[in-house]
Design a protein around this motif. Structure first.
Motif, PDB file in Angstrom:
ATOM      1  N   ALA A  51      43.265   1.840 -22.770  1.00 40.04           N
ATOM      2  CA  ALA A  51      43.034   2.559 -21.509  1.00 40.04           C
ATOM      3  C   ALA A  51      41.721   2.110 -20.876  1.00 40.04           C
ATOM      4  N   TYR A  52      41.220   0.935 -21.293  1.00 40.30           N
ATOM      5  CA  TYR A  52      39.907   0.503 -20.827  1.00 40.30           C
ATOM      6  C   TYR A  52      39.880   0.321 -19.311  1.00 40.30           C
ATOM      7  N   GLY A  53      38.788   0.750 -18.716  1.00 39.47           N
ATOM      8  CA  GLY A  53      38.530   0.499 -17.305  1.00 39.47           C
ATOM      9  C   GLY A  53      39.122   1.506 -16.352  1.00 39.47           C
ATOM     10  N   ASP A  54      40.015   2.395 -16.829  1.00 37.88           N
ATOM     11  CA  ASP A  54      40.665   3.326 -15.906  1.00 37.88           C
ATOM     12  C   ASP A  54      39.691   4.347 -15.333  1.00 37.88           C
ATOM     13  N   ASN A  55      38.543   4.564 -15.999  1.00 40.81           N
ATOM     14  CA  ASN A  55      37.577   5.531 -15.482  1.00 40.81           C
ATOM     15  C   ASN A  55      36.406   4.866 -14.771  1.00 40.81           C
ATOM     16  N   HIS A  56      36.499   3.565 -14.532  1.00 41.17           N
ATOM     17  CA  HIS A  56      35.423   2.875 -13.817  1.00 41.17           C
ATOM     18  C   HIS A  56      35.418   3.279 -12.343  1.00 41.17           C
ATOM     19  N   ASP A  57      34.220   3.322 -11.770  1.00 43.30           N
ATOM     20  CA  ASP A  57      34.132   3.379 -10.313  1.00 43.30           C
ATOM     21  C   ASP A  57      34.461   1.989  -9.764  1.00 43.30           C
ATOM     22  N   VAL A  58      34.846   1.933  -8.498  1.00 45.28           N
ATOM     23  CA  VAL A  58      35.347   0.685  -7.922  1.00 45.28           C
ATOM     24  C   VAL A  58      34.547   0.317  -6.677  1.00 45.28           C
ATOM     25  N   ALA A  59      34.214  -0.965  -6.574  1.00 46.58           N
ATOM     26  CA  ALA A  59      33.640  -1.528  -5.353  1.00 46.58           C
ATOM     27  C   ALA A  59      34.605  -2.605  -4.864  1.00 46.58           C
ATOM     28  N   VAL A  60      34.956  -2.580  -3.597  1.00 41.81           N
ATOM     29  CA  VAL A  60      35.985  -3.475  -3.064  1.00 41.81           C
ATOM     30  C   VAL A  60      35.372  -4.459  -2.072  1.00 41.81           C
ATOM     31  N   MET A  61      35.548  -5.747  -2.349  1.00 40.08           N
ATOM     32  CA  MET A  61      35.092  -6.767  -1.407  1.00 40.08           C
ATOM     33  C   MET A  61      35.868  -6.640  -0.093  1.00 40.08           C
ATOM     34  N   PRO A  62      35.204  -6.635   1.042  1.00 38.05           N
ATOM     35  CA  PRO A  62      35.926  -6.572   2.321  1.00 38.05           C
ATOM     36  C   PRO A  62      36.406  -7.959   2.746  1.00 38.05           C
ATOM     37  N   VAL A  63      37.244  -7.973   3.755  1.00 39.65           N
ATOM     38  CA  VAL A  63      37.749  -9.225   4.315  1.00 39.65           C
ATOM     39  C   VAL A  63      36.589 -10.035   4.903  1.00 39.65           C
ATOM     40  N   LEU A  64      36.652 -11.339   4.757  1.00 39.93           N
ATOM     41  CA  LEU A  64      35.661 -12.217   5.375  1.00 39.93           C
ATOM     42  C   LEU A  64      35.615 -11.937   6.878  1.00 39.93           C
ATOM     43  N   SER A  65      34.430 -11.715   7.406  1.00 40.59           N
ATOM     44  CA  SER A  65      34.312 -11.409   8.836  1.00 40.59           C
ATOM     45  C   SER A  65      34.301 -12.691   9.663  1.00 40.59           C
ATOM     46  N   ALA A  66      34.561 -12.529  10.969  1.00 38.92           N
ATOM     47  CA  ALA A  66      34.536 -13.684  11.872  1.00 38.92           C
ATOM     48  C   ALA A  66      33.143 -14.320  11.904  1.00 38.92           C
ATOM     49  N   ALA A  67      32.100 -13.487  11.846  1.00 38.74           N
ATOM     50  CA  ALA A  67      30.733 -14.011  11.874  1.00 38.74           C
ATOM     51  C   ALA A  67      30.432 -14.807  10.598  1.00 38.74           C
ATOM     52  N   GLU A  68      30.894 -14.312   9.441  1.00 41.25           N
ATOM     53  CA  GLU A  68      30.677 -15.035   8.191  1.00 41.25           C
ATOM     54  C   GLU A  68      31.446 -16.353   8.192  1.00 41.25           C
ATOM     55  N   PHE A  69      32.655 -16.340   8.754  1.00 42.45           N
ATOM     56  CA  PHE A  69      33.442 -17.563   8.852  1.00 42.45           C
ATOM     57  C   PHE A  69      32.713 -18.589   9.714  1.00 42.45           C
ATOM     58  N   ALA A  70      32.212 -18.143  10.868  1.00 41.63           N
ATOM     59  CA  ALA A  70      31.502 -19.055  11.784  1.00 41.63           C
ATOM     60  C   ALA A  70      30.238 -19.616  11.123  1.00 41.63           C
ATOM     61  N   ALA A  71      29.550 -18.773  10.345  1.00 43.22           N
ATOM     62  CA  ALA A  71      28.334 -19.240   9.671  1.00 43.22           C
ATOM     63  C   ALA A  71      28.642 -20.291   8.617  1.00 43.22           C
ATOM     64  N   SER A  72      29.854 -20.265   8.075  1.00 48.38           N
ATOM     65  CA  SER A  72      30.259 -21.252   7.075  1.00 48.38           C
ATOM     66  C   SER A  72      30.790 -22.534   7.707  1.00 48.38           C
ATOM     67  N   ALA A  73      30.937 -22.526   9.036  1.00 50.17           N
ATOM     68  CA  ALA A  73      31.452 -23.710   9.737  1.00 50.17           C
ATOM     69  C   ALA A  73      30.544 -24.027  10.928  1.00 50.17           C
TER      70      ALA A  73
END
Length: 510
Positions: free
Chosen positions: A180-202
């Protein structure tokens, strides 16, 4: 891929303000963690910013990252942890003769504590850990869970799936299924890559061109990176070239998101392709933490895909014939143990062990929900659509206890459960908690069969009754036969029988 990792630091700050040192599962699509440099960022940030919980305040923090898919067993994972600890501290860690990885892990942690060092363990690509085939995996995870609860170690998982989702999708023969490991962990969720982050990578693209390319992408960061890489070759045929490079990553992500692309999931893809998602399908998508990487959940339901490549993925998958057996028994096990004084992990393992004997063609499925809150319960009912709901934890004459805000306890009454479960296809509810018969009586008119308890329930009795109950049902017996064998099993071990049954006991599931 240039990303802002504030999604983790903000979430960790909020969680650790009320519960310092709690372990966290970071949900990150496969291919996004490495592409965005998240693991390296995490090691650096934790080393400088993490503060040990109050019981070990003043200890120095040591951050150790391991990648389980580079190992073949829990023994090797612990050996890698020990090796990294020794390299960081300059001290040789004595195992005092320990052979089992759970004992070896404890020896490492205790040795560090003697030096006033607190271990923060980062397990990258955790989903691969679940496929370690050695039987020692279960004891290792149980030990890790215990050390977390004792505030002897903090674990940060980087995973493409929650632990309960991983467990529900694994073959019964793998050791992780019985944990049953991990079922009581709190969760942090990565959000979708933003348009600004995409532009900064290109930076080689003008703003308008970057916006056009961003509208193509969907899924993990590796898909967006493929588009950026291909853009250096010019604009002609970019969508086709990006699709060729990103298709496998998209298909893998869809499999992680849904477990198997068939049945209800395929209906969602097909409806999305046609721009005809209904309210229930939209609600189902919103219950999946990473669904936003493929679907625009805040936009127009008639145009739900985040990018054109996701639409091409759905069109491709919709042409694949995916057999899915009819489900005759779909069990949802919910646990809540606010004060940690019940051995719920053993009960869950006992039930999973019984279910592991069923073949996929039997049409039997099981999912678990740990540290359950009322909101979690609602989401799981819609997402998993169980025929049986099994609750194990604390109960009182006022109701069954779930987890509330933070670490608070929330009492759910029988009438509230009856209102919630009515009309959802649940035909058996097992309230494996003390004094639950009043709630069982309230449920009886809304659900086919309900099993509750008349008084206090012993841990051992709860575990034995559950195992026997589901074993008989999976063998094709009636509920009456299953309940009788469960009660007889208690009698043979001189355990008190406190169970009460209401409703149709002639029901068979297999």
């Amino acid at each position: 891929m240039k990303r802002d990792h504030g999604w983790f630091t903000d979430r960790a700050g909020t969680l650790w303000a009320s519960g310092p040192g709690r372990s966290i599962t970071c949900l990150v699509p496969a291919g996004s963690a490495a592409a965005s440099g998240f693991p390296a960022f995490l090691e650096t940030w934790l080393s400088g910013q993490f503060r040990p919980p109050p019981p070990v305040e003043g200890f120095r923090t040591l951050v150790v990252r391991v990648v389980p898919d580079q190992s073949t067993s829990a023994v090797r994972v612990v050996a890698r942890i020990r090796q990294k600890v020794a390299a960081a501290t300059g001290a040789q860690i004595s195992l005092n003769g320990a052979v089992d990885p759970s004992e070896a892990l404890e020896a490492v942690v205790r040795s560090l504590a003697a030096q006033k060092i607190y271990l923060v363990l980062v397990i990258d690509r955790f989903q691969s850990f679940a496929r370690l085939a050695d039987t020692a995996t279960v004891t290792f995870l149980s030990q890790l869970r215990s050390l977390e609860h004792e505030f002897s170690v903090t674990t940060i998982l980087i995973s493409s799936q929650t632990c309960s989702a991983i467990r529900s999708r694994l073959p019964g023969g793998l050791a992780f299924v019985n944990s049953a490991y991990g079922d009581n962990h709190d969760v942090a969720v990565m959000p979708v890559l933003s348009a600004a982050e995409f532009a900064a990578s290109a930076p080689h693209l003008e703003a308008d061109r970057a916006a056009e390319m961003y509208a193509l992408g969907a899924g993990p960061d590796s898909v967006f990176q493929a588009l950026i890489d291909e853009s250096h070759q010019g604009a002609e045929g970019l969508e086709d070239r990006g699709w060729a490079r990103g298709r496998d990553a998209l298909q893998d992500f869809a499999a992680d998101l849904f477990g198997q692309i068939g049945g209800l999931e395929m209906e969602v893809f097909t409806a999305a392709l046609a721009g005809a998602l209904n309210a229930g399908q939209v609600a189902h998508l919103r219950s999946l933490p990473l669904a936003g990487f493929l679907f625009d959940l805040e936009g127009d339901p008639a145009r739900p895909f985040r990018g054109r490549l996701a639409g091409r993925l759905a069109a491709t998958l919709a042409q694949l014939p995916v057999p899915r057996p009819a489900v005759r028994m779909r069990l949802l096990v919910c646990t809540a143990n606010p004060d940690f004084n019940l051995d719920l992990e053993r009960e869950v393992r006992a039930i999973r062990k019984v279910f592991s004997t069923a073949a996929p063609s039997d049409g039997v499925e099981i999912d678990t929900l740990g540290a359950v809150t009322p909101d979690d319960f609602l989401v799981a009912l819609r997402r998993f659509q169980p025929t049986i709901v099994h609750f194990c934890g604390h109960g009182s004459k006022d109701g069954v206890l779930m987890r509330g805000e933070g670490d608070a306890v929330h009492v759910v009454t029988g009438p509230a459960l009856a209102q919630t479960l009515e009309g959802r296809g649940v035909d058996l509810v097992v309230l494996n908690a003390c004094y639950s018969d009043d709630q069982a009586t309230a449920l009886a008119s809304k659900v086919g069969t309900v099993i509750g308890t008349r008084s206090e329930l012993d841990d051992e009795a709860a575990i034995r009754f559950s195992g026997v109950l589901y074993r008989v049902l999976l063998e094709g017996g009636t509920l009456a036969e299953a309940v009788r064998d469960g009660r007889d099993g208690l009698a043979l071990y001189s355990l008190d029988d406190v169970y009460a049954c209401h409703g149709n006991l002639e029901r068979r599931y297999v």
